[in-house]
Design an enzyme around this catalytic site. Structure first.
Site, PDB file in Angstrom:
ATOM      1  N   VAL A  11       0.824  -1.208   0.000  1.00 23.56           N
ATOM      2  CA  VAL A  11       0.000   0.000   0.000  1.00 23.56           C
ATOM      3  C   VAL A  11       0.859   1.259   0.000  1.00 23.56           C
ATOM      4  O   VAL A  11       0.602   2.202  -0.757  1.00 23.56           O
ATOM      5  CB  VAL A  11      -0.956  -0.033   1.219  1.00 23.56           C
ATOM      6  CG1 VAL A  11      -1.577   1.316   1.486  1.00 23.56           C
ATOM      7  CG2 VAL A  11      -2.041  -1.066   0.973  1.00 23.56           C
ATOM      8  N   THR A  86      -0.917  -4.410   9.508  1.00 18.25           N
ATOM      9  CA  THR A  86      -1.777  -4.663  10.676  1.00 18.25           C
ATOM     10  C   THR A  86      -2.208  -6.136  10.619  1.00 18.25           C
ATOM     11  O   THR A  86      -3.373  -6.430  10.395  1.00 18.25           O
ATOM     12  CB  THR A  86      -3.021  -3.739  10.672  1.00 18.25           C
ATOM     13  OG1 THR A  86      -3.642  -3.790   9.369  1.00 18.25           O
ATOM     14  CG2 THR A  86      -2.667  -2.311  10.981  1.00 18.25           C
ATOM     15  N   LEU A 153      -7.440  -0.348  -2.634  1.00 11.14           N
ATOM     16  CA  LEU A 153      -6.840  -0.903  -3.847  1.00 11.14           C
ATOM     17  C   LEU A 153      -6.769  -2.427  -3.796  1.00 11.14           C
ATOM     18  O   LEU A 153      -6.725  -3.029  -2.721  1.00 11.14           O
ATOM     19  CB  LEU A 153      -5.438  -0.321  -4.090  1.00 11.14           C
ATOM     20  CG  LEU A 153      -4.325  -0.543  -3.060  1.00 11.14           C
ATOM     21  CD1 LEU A 153      -3.714  -1.923  -3.143  1.00 11.14           C
ATOM     22  CD2 LEU A 153      -3.242   0.500  -3.276  1.00 11.14           C
ATOM     23  N   ARG A 154      -6.793  -3.022  -4.995  1.00  5.44           N
ATOM     24  CA  ARG A 154      -6.651  -4.484  -5.102  1.00  5.44           C
ATOM     25  C   ARG A 154      -5.263  -4.795  -5.626  1.00  5.44           C
ATOM     26  O   ARG A 154      -4.819  -4.162  -6.599  1.00  5.44           O
ATOM     27  CB  ARG A 154      -7.648  -5.052  -6.118  1.00  5.44           C
ATOM     28  CG  ARG A 154      -9.094  -4.977  -5.719  1.00  5.44           C
ATOM     29  CD  ARG A 154      -9.966  -5.207  -6.941  1.00  5.44           C
ATOM     30  NE  ARG A 154      -9.658  -4.237  -8.001  1.00  5.44           N
ATOM     31  CZ  ARG A 154     -10.038  -4.335  -9.269  1.00  5.44           C
ATOM     32  NH1 ARG A 154     -10.729  -5.374  -9.666  1.00  5.44           N
ATOM     33  NH2 ARG A 154      -9.739  -3.406 -10.156  1.00  5.44           N
ATOM     34  N   LEU A 253     -18.688 -12.691  -7.582  1.00  2.00           N
ATOM     35  CA  LEU A 253     -19.599 -13.839  -7.620  1.00  2.00           C
ATOM     36  C   LEU A 253     -18.964 -14.988  -8.398  1.00  2.00           C
ATOM     37  O   LEU A 253     -19.648 -15.710  -9.104  1.00  2.00           O
ATOM     38  CB  LEU A 253     -20.939 -13.436  -8.268  1.00  2.00           C
ATOM     39  CG  LEU A 253     -21.896 -12.629  -7.409  1.00  2.00           C
ATOM     40  CD1 LEU A 253     -23.198 -12.356  -8.169  1.00  2.00           C
ATOM     41  CD2 LEU A 253     -22.222 -13.326  -6.086  1.00  2.00           C
ATOM     42  N   ALA A 255     -17.297 -18.445  -8.137  1.00  2.00           N
ATOM     43  CA  ALA A 255     -17.058 -19.554  -7.196  1.00  2.00           C
ATOM     44  C   ALA A 255     -15.626 -20.042  -7.346  1.00  2.00           C
ATOM     45  O   ALA A 255     -15.057 -20.006  -8.433  1.00  2.00           O
ATOM     46  CB  ALA A 255     -18.044 -20.683  -7.497  1.00  2.00           C
ATOM     47  N   CYS A 263      -5.657  -9.378   3.036  1.00  2.00           N
ATOM     48  CA  CYS A 263      -6.671  -8.527   3.678  1.00  2.00           C
ATOM     49  C   CYS A 263      -7.903  -9.274   4.198  1.00  2.00           C
ATOM     50  O   CYS A 263      -8.184  -9.212   5.398  1.00  2.00           O
ATOM     51  CB  CYS A 263      -7.110  -7.438   2.708  1.00  2.00           C
ATOM     52  SG  CYS A 263      -5.794  -6.258   2.388  1.00  2.00           S
TER      53      CYS A 263
HETATM   54  P1  NAD Z   1       3.251  -4.781   4.012  1.00  2.00           P
HETATM   55  O1  NAD Z   1       3.507  -5.760   5.054  1.00  2.00           O
HETATM   56  O2  NAD Z   1       3.447  -5.136   2.556  1.00  2.00           O
HETATM   57  O3  NAD Z   1       4.123  -3.465   4.287  1.00  2.00           O
HETATM   58  C1  NAD Z   1       4.248  -2.835   5.522  1.00  2.00           C
HETATM   59  C2  NAD Z   1       5.627  -2.167   5.550  1.00  2.00           C
HETATM   60  O4  NAD Z   1       5.721  -1.309   6.698  1.00  2.00           O
HETATM   61  C3  NAD Z   1       6.805  -3.145   5.682  1.00  2.00           C
HETATM   62  O5  NAD Z   1       7.691  -2.938   4.583  1.00  2.00           O
HETATM   63  C4  NAD Z   1       7.463  -2.787   7.021  1.00  2.00           C
HETATM   64  O6  NAD Z   1       8.853  -2.946   6.994  1.00  2.00           O
HETATM   65  C5  NAD Z   1       7.065  -1.335   7.164  1.00  2.00           C
HETATM   66  N1  NAD Z   1       7.076  -0.794   8.533  1.00  2.00           N
HETATM   67  C6  NAD Z   1       6.521  -1.312   9.647  1.00  2.00           C
HETATM   68  N2  NAD Z   1       6.708  -0.482  10.697  1.00  2.00           N
HETATM   69  C7  NAD Z   1       7.392   0.587  10.232  1.00  2.00           C
HETATM   70  C8  NAD Z   1       7.888   1.802  10.821  1.00  2.00           C
HETATM   71  N3  NAD Z   1       7.671   2.083  12.106  1.00  2.00           N
HETATM   72  N4  NAD Z   1       8.560   2.661  10.044  1.00  2.00           N
HETATM   73  C9  NAD Z   1       8.778   2.389   8.737  1.00  2.00           C
HETATM   74  N5  NAD Z   1       8.329   1.280   8.118  1.00  2.00           N
HETATM   75  C10 NAD Z   1       7.644   0.388   8.862  1.00  2.00           C
HETATM   76  O7  NAD Z   1       1.747  -4.303   4.226  1.00  2.00           O
HETATM   77  P2  NAD Z   1       0.648  -3.882   3.115  1.00  2.00           P
HETATM   78  O8  NAD Z   1       0.115  -5.075   2.416  1.00  2.00           O
HETATM   79  O9  NAD Z   1       1.152  -2.723   2.345  1.00  2.00           O
HETATM   80  O10 NAD Z   1      -0.506  -3.378   4.101  1.00  2.00           O
HETATM   81  C11 NAD Z   1      -0.388  -2.204   4.860  1.00  2.00           C
HETATM   82  C12 NAD Z   1      -1.745  -1.859   5.419  1.00  2.00           C
HETATM   83  O11 NAD Z   1      -2.657  -1.557   4.339  1.00  2.00           O
HETATM   84  C13 NAD Z   1      -2.398  -2.988   6.212  1.00  2.00           C
HETATM   85  O12 NAD Z   1      -3.122  -2.443   7.267  1.00  2.00           O
HETATM   86  C14 NAD Z   1      -3.356  -3.604   5.195  1.00  2.00           C
HETATM   87  O13 NAD Z   1      -4.444  -4.230   5.805  1.00  2.00           O
HETATM   88  C15 NAD Z   1      -3.799  -2.388   4.424  1.00  2.00           C
HETATM   89  N6  NAD Z   1      -4.271  -2.683   3.064  1.00  2.00           N
HETATM   90  C16 NAD Z   1      -3.576  -3.560   2.279  1.00  2.00           C
HETATM   91  C17 NAD Z   1      -4.018  -3.796   0.979  1.00  2.00           C
HETATM   92  C18 NAD Z   1      -3.295  -4.786   0.096  1.00  2.00           C
HETATM   93  O14 NAD Z   1      -3.831  -5.114  -0.959  1.00  2.00           O
HETATM   94  N7  NAD Z   1      -2.107  -5.244   0.449  1.00  2.00           N
HETATM   95  C19 NAD Z   1      -5.146  -3.137   0.474  1.00  2.00           C
HETATM   96  C20 NAD Z   1      -5.788  -2.221   1.289  1.00  2.00           C
HETATM   97  C21 NAD Z   1      -5.340  -2.004   2.580  1.00  2.00           C
END
Ligand code: NAD
Length: 437
Positions: A11, A86, A153-154, A253, A255, A263
């Site tokens: 993200v 998270t 985003l997806r 939808l 299957a 997520c």
């Molecule tokens: P990810 O695990 O790919 O990336 C998280 C990054 O944060 C890691 O690179 C980690 O090293 C870094 N990080 C952690 N603590 C830090 C700090 N204190 N300072 C600097 N960097 C730090 O996670 P992601 O998939 O990008 O997801 C992030 C959030 O977005 C989550 O809450 C997720 O649920 C949400 N989200 C993800 C998606 C998806 O498709 N992946 C879509 C929508 C929302």
């Protein structure tokens, strides 16, 4: 505007690159030095179509930088985004907010002047209040507004989704923060993407409600698929028949083997915990989680049925390992429990995925990774399509048949039509459609 993106994962990196492309000055921060080093060399830490070109052009234009140093990036920023992970907390399924709170502490210690702190990570309702408290505790004199701006985003279509969202949700009651957020998203506003301004708690819950609803839709059609199989109906026709109703809509939808990914699994669990904590249990989501959990191993039984129960000692070839196509993300991929279930039944597993094999090695063991679909099919008694990558949509059945022990195709994504597969002399098993032998 100057933006600091804390967390350069899926993200953070996509959002940071897109904000830079909108014309903002963005610094992406991550604790993971190897990730930042790679990005500085132009190497993407994830596979996402179009991302390398977008990053490269914005780095060249001087609008996008990468660093491990949070402090200077935050001190200069008008808006600081928290985009850290998270994940599910081990043991109870609550969202683990330790990364968010650590980031909040570090941001609090570094901010200068009026700064909008934006939570982009998916966080349970009330997290914004805690972030605000932590920042105020760290810096009582801080001029900050804490805003919720969940991301929808997806993976696999992340840039398109970020630049053409169905909506942007912003949770704040602070007019000054609203101005900053409007300015940040101005290019999308001009494109007529709806911006929904609401309060922070509502914004936080919108994200979970959206993911839980989508997970429910998938799970619903999966259960209908099971019934369709029993009664000789076709789930794809059913999905079309109900999806043409505007009140239902045709998306989500399809299957298949059950939802996975970074997520839906963790967000549905976290929402359940929030519901329990507030004595508002979400029974529908509870059912969705448990039905989806059981489904993945049930897919291995489908393979076993296609082999008339003779799995021990047989080779099963899996095409597609990632939780969906166009990503290398293996988090909670249905392939993982399917593989372990097949191994439990005594099968030898071969697998091929266009992008996810390196990642997959961390999640499964005892699997032979192959160089393409045909290499994978060698000596197999069943070929299983787990993830519908484009390249699996036009397989050369004659070539497959010549290399397989037995011509059996288990299509967990309903990519093929039963009659065409049968014409090539394959036994065919799919999801929610009449069986062919
Ligand atoms: P990810 O695990 O790919 O990336 C998280 C990054 O944060 C890691 O690179 C980690 O090293 C870094 N990080 C952690 N603590 C830090 C700090 N204190 N300072 C600097 N960097 C730090 O996670 P992601 O998939 O990008 O997801 C992030 C959030 O977005 C989550 O809450 C997720 O649920 C949400 N989200 C993800 C998606 C998806 O498709 N992946 C879509 C929508 C929302």
């Amino acid at each position: 505007m100057r933006v600091a993106m804390i967390g350069t994962g899926y993200v953070g990196l996509v959002s940071g690159a897109c904000f830079a492309d909108f014309g903002h000055e963005v610094t992406c921060v991550d604790k993971d030095k190897s990730k930042i080093d790679a990005l500085e060399r132009g190497v993407m830490p994830i596979f996402e179509p179009g991302l390398d070109a977008l990053v490269a052009s914005n780095v060249r234009a001087g609008r996008l930088k990468f660093t491990t140093e949070l402090k200077p990036a935050v001190a200069e920023a008008d808006a600081v985004f928290i985009a850290v992970g998270t994940p599910s907390r081990r043991g109870d399924g609550h969202a683990d907010l330790s990364y968010v709170y650590d980031a909040a502490r570090e941001i609090g210690a570094a901010v200068k002047g009026f700064t909008v702190i934006v939570t982009k990570s998916t966080v349970p309702v009330g997290t914004g209040d805690e972030v605000e408290r932590i920042v105020a505790e760290t810096r009582p004199d801080c001029e900050c507004a804490v805003v919720s701006n969940p991301e929808f985003l997806r993976e696999g279509a992340a840039i398109q989704d970020f630049k053409h969202p169905d909506r942007i949700v912003v949770g704040t009651d602070k007019p000054r923060a609203r101005e900053v957020m409007t300015e940040l998203y101005r290019p999308l506003y001009l494109n007529r993407s709806p911006i929904l301004f609401t309060d922070r708690r509502t914004a936080e819950l919108i994200k979970y409600a959206a993911n839980a609803f989508l997970a429910t839709k998938i799970t619903f059609i999966n259960e209908i698929a099971d019934l369709a199989e029993k009664v000789g109906a076709d789930v794809q026709e059913i999905a079309r028949g109900i999806g043409l109703d505007n009140r239902i809509g045709s998306k989500f939808l399809h299957a298949g083997p059950g939802y996975g990914g970074s997520c839906f699994p963790k967000d549905t669990l976290a929402l359940l915990k929030t519901g329990q904590d507030h004595e508002a249990p979400l029974r529908i989501v509870e059912a969705v989680v448990s039905v989806n959990d059981m489904r993945k191993r049930a897919m291995a039984r489908k393979v076993s049925n296609a082999l008339h129960g003779e799995v021990r000692g047989k080779t099963v070839a899996l095409l597609g390992l990632t939780f969906k196509p166009n990503t290398d993300d293996m988090r909670e991929a249905p392939s993982i429990p399917i593989i372990t279930a097949l191994q439990d039944m005594g099968a030898k597993v071969r697998a091929y995925d266009p992008e996810g094999m390196e990642q997959a090695k961390a999640y499964v063991s005892g699997v032979t990774f192959c160089k393409d679909a045909y290499d994978c099919a060698q000596g197999a008694s069943a070929l299983v399509i787990v993830t519908e990558w484009e390249q699996f949509r036009a397989l050369d059945f004659a070539r497959l048949k010549s290399t397989m022990e037995r011509p059996v195709l288990v299509d967990l994504r309903n990519v093929y039509q039963a009659d065409e597969v049968a014409r090539h002399g394959f036994a065919y098993e799919s999801v929610g459609r009449p069986r062919q032998n």
